[in-house]
Scaffold this motif. Sequence first.
Motif, short mmCIF file in Angstrom:
data_model
loop_
_atom_site.label_atom_id
_atom_site.label_comp_id
_atom_site.label_asym_id
_atom_site.label_seq_id
_atom_site.Cartn_x
_atom_site.Cartn_y
_atom_site.Cartn_z
N UNK A 175 -9.16 27.98 19.18
CA UNK A 175 -10.48 28.40 18.71
C UNK A 175 -11.14 28.32 19.68
N UNK A 176 -12.14 29.43 19.61
CA UNK A 176 -13.23 29.49 20.37
C UNK A 176 -14.59 28.55 19.64
N UNK A 177 -14.35 27.72 18.95
CA UNK A 177 -15.70 27.34 18.24
C UNK A 177 -15.10 26.16 18.73
N UNK A 178 -14.54 25.27 19.77
CA UNK A 178 -14.00 23.44 19.84
C UNK A 178 -13.15 23.29 19.22
N UNK A 179 -11.99 24.08 19.19
CA UNK A 179 -10.93 22.81 18.40
C UNK A 179 -9.77 23.22 19.25
N UNK A 180 -8.87 22.04 19.27
CA UNK A 180 -8.11 21.55 20.37
C UNK A 180 -7.04 21.57 19.76
N UNK A 181 -5.03 21.80 20.22
CA UNK A 181 -4.29 20.87 19.89
C UNK A 181 -3.18 19.93 20.73
N UNK A 182 -2.94 19.42 20.73
CA UNK A 182 -2.79 18.49 22.01
C UNK A 182 -1.17 17.26 21.31
N UNK A 183 -0.39 17.36 22.70
CA UNK A 183 0.53 16.96 21.48
C UNK A 183 0.30 15.33 22.94
N UNK A 184 0.83 13.95 22.46
CA UNK A 184 0.37 12.85 23.00
C UNK A 184 1.40 12.31 23.29
#
Length: 267
Positions: A175-184
Amino acid sequence: MSPEGPRRLRLRFTKFGKVRFTSHRDVARMWERGLRRSRLPVAYSQGFVPHPLVSFGLALPTGCESLGEYLDVRLGPADAGEIPVGSLPAALSILLPEGIDATAAALVEEAEGSLQQEVASCDWELEVLGVPGEELQERVEKVLAAPILTVRRERKGRQAEDDIRPAILTLSVTSPNGHLWAELATHPRGVRPADLVAALDTDAVLGGACRTHQWIERDGGRFEPLSVSGPGTGADAAQYARRAFPHVRDGNQPDPGGSPPGGDGRH
């Protein structure tokens, strides 16, 4: 249960709200107290001060929330086959502090590896503060394009520089308001959400983090240690709570006299 059958109970639980600021060790103590109060046939260690044989999965960084945490409980000689496993999540949640809820339970075979060894990667939802929305995508692309991504972090009381790029399997803006999705990745050394956000640049700050999935990869397959399934009907849970936890009144409230020291009972 036959001697050849499963001797471990695997539980999945969530961690939300104020309890996210408690350490991994404190959460372990909460579970140990809850298991003692549950009177499940938990196996105990030998020695002067016996303790329940419980093993936890990957430690969740303090301050982070989670939809899927895990622990394995070694069972004692009682016939664990008589335990209504489907009703356990609701019954155990009654005995845990607010913010920690059991969501699934299953008996697993002894051949199953330990959670810390088996889990190969984790999915995270992250909130990043301090970076304008139009810049966040550019910084993510820069991270993914970097052959080496060095961050400075403390390890065993000393500052060290580590390349975390191999552990970043997937990273995208949701989302443009600073949300990320990550697989680590978790091996050979895991990456904390704060380390990943620090790699975005010095003005990036981790606003919040939630671990959503933990993944085991085996024989070309990919699966969670324990999937969320129906915990049984409310009537089943209440009936089991009254039978297995006689000090829990009405199947939904801890008896005041049975609360463990320290006020960790659910309220």
